[in-house]
Enzyme design. Sequence first.
Site, PDB file in Angstrom:
ATOM      1  N   CYS A  51       0.761  -1.122   0.177  1.00  0.00           N
ATOM      2  CA  CYS A  51      -0.087  -0.247  -0.095  1.00  0.00           C
ATOM      3  C   CYS A  51       0.959   1.127   0.144  1.00  0.00           C
ATOM      4  CB  CYS A  51      -1.064  -0.064   1.341  1.00  0.00           C
ATOM      5  SG  CYS A  51      -0.030   0.143   2.714  1.00  0.00           S
ATOM      6  N   SER A 111      10.020   2.501   6.106  1.00  0.00           N
ATOM      7  CA  SER A 111       8.735   1.997   5.738  1.00  0.00           C
ATOM      8  C   SER A 111       8.046   3.854   6.567  1.00  0.00           C
ATOM      9  CB  SER A 111       8.449   1.187   7.132  1.00  0.00           C
ATOM     10  OG  SER A 111       8.884   0.059   6.151  1.00  0.00           O
ATOM     11  N   GLY A 191     -18.170   2.615  26.094  1.00  0.00           N
ATOM     12  CA  GLY A 191     -17.846   2.960  24.852  1.00  0.00           C
ATOM     13  C   GLY A 191     -17.433   2.346  23.681  1.00  0.00           C
TER      14      GLY A 191
END
Length: 424
Positions: A51, A111, A191
């Site tokens: 990607c 990276s 939550g």
Amino acid sequence: MNLIVLGLNHKTAPVEIREKLAFDTQESIREGLKKLTQTEGIKEAVIVSTCNRVEVYVCTNGENEKIIKSLKQFLSEFHNIPIKDFENHLYIFNNKDAVIHLFKVASSLDSMIIGEPQITGQVKDSFEIALSERATSLILNHLMNRALFTAKRVRNETRIGENPVSVSYAAVGLIKKVFDDLSKKSILLVGAGEMAELAMRHLIGSGIKNVYVTNRTYERAKELAKEFNGIAVSFENLKEQIAKSDIVICSTGAPNYVITEQMVKEVMPLRKHKPLFLIDISVPRNIDPLCNELDNVYLYNIDDLQDVVDSNILERKKEAEKALNIIEEETEKFFQWLNSLQSVPVIVSIRNKAEQVRQEELEKFKSRFKELPPEVIASVDYLTQSIINKIMHSPTIALKNNCDNKEILIFAARRLFGIDSEEE
């Protein structure tokens, strides 16, 4: 022979360009490799497509400029995109620079997140596809194996992958500093914030088993509890559940404190004052910061976690400096091996010539002393082989070793032993 890498990555090209040039399936990589290896001047090829990067590694015996033009043309035609649309985003490295670049990529120094482990596996997968397509041979096989070995050295000999660089991982790291064994601890998710869910997944992956989920919407709590293989708890029972939990991750989106100082004060005696770890990943904060003043209560908010992440990023950058030394060593070793290949034909020719002379002289000896028993002939045979090996040892080592005047040495060896180009 030349090594070339042509590609683009997250530093040089926006995602709109990277996605157009991506080889997004194994089949497309295989098809690309077939086209590359049919290109004039290209002997071996590997395509790395993730990607964040698209890179083509080739071993060539053609002119660099011509090969680079062919590689651009290949990307353009394969993806049906004009060269002018991506040409300015490309980087091109030759020979030593190409090797250093590959070693950096495989070791995750190139990276987006330095030290992330996925890229090594992606390079390995790319190499295996090229192997299965027979798109590589001696040079790229050795180079790719050396790249994976270098990545392993970097991982083992530095701390480049040890410090978490995401907020969710940082939270897990802090929790592990407080609790030695997570498998016996219970965790409560309050939550349903995205980062809180991510931290929860990391914790479950670290061995925690007792998971509880609460939400103002009970149905949502049930959905998350099912996803985490946990138990849904009514929001009205929040305080009672905190008393039963060792770790609380809170991310509700509420505009005020959901967990107050008073609530935690009341909870601690019920817990017999055992340590309570609170993580508040909410903005605005949902846990009263005064909770951190209570004994055996450890509260971290999003800024605390980000500070940990920033500190860890700096640590990884320091480790990257150590990794560069390893890459330099491995690059040197690769070129020593590569240079030794130049002398292999000469060494083989010299040895063949010496063996030919030995066989001729041995035959003369046997004709002259026909009465000698076979065991004596065998001893003479062994003796002459041994002499040849000892004589050849020093020239062979000299020719294999890397040195500045390697071409002169090879030329001299050819002249001294009477080897012409046809023999090679």
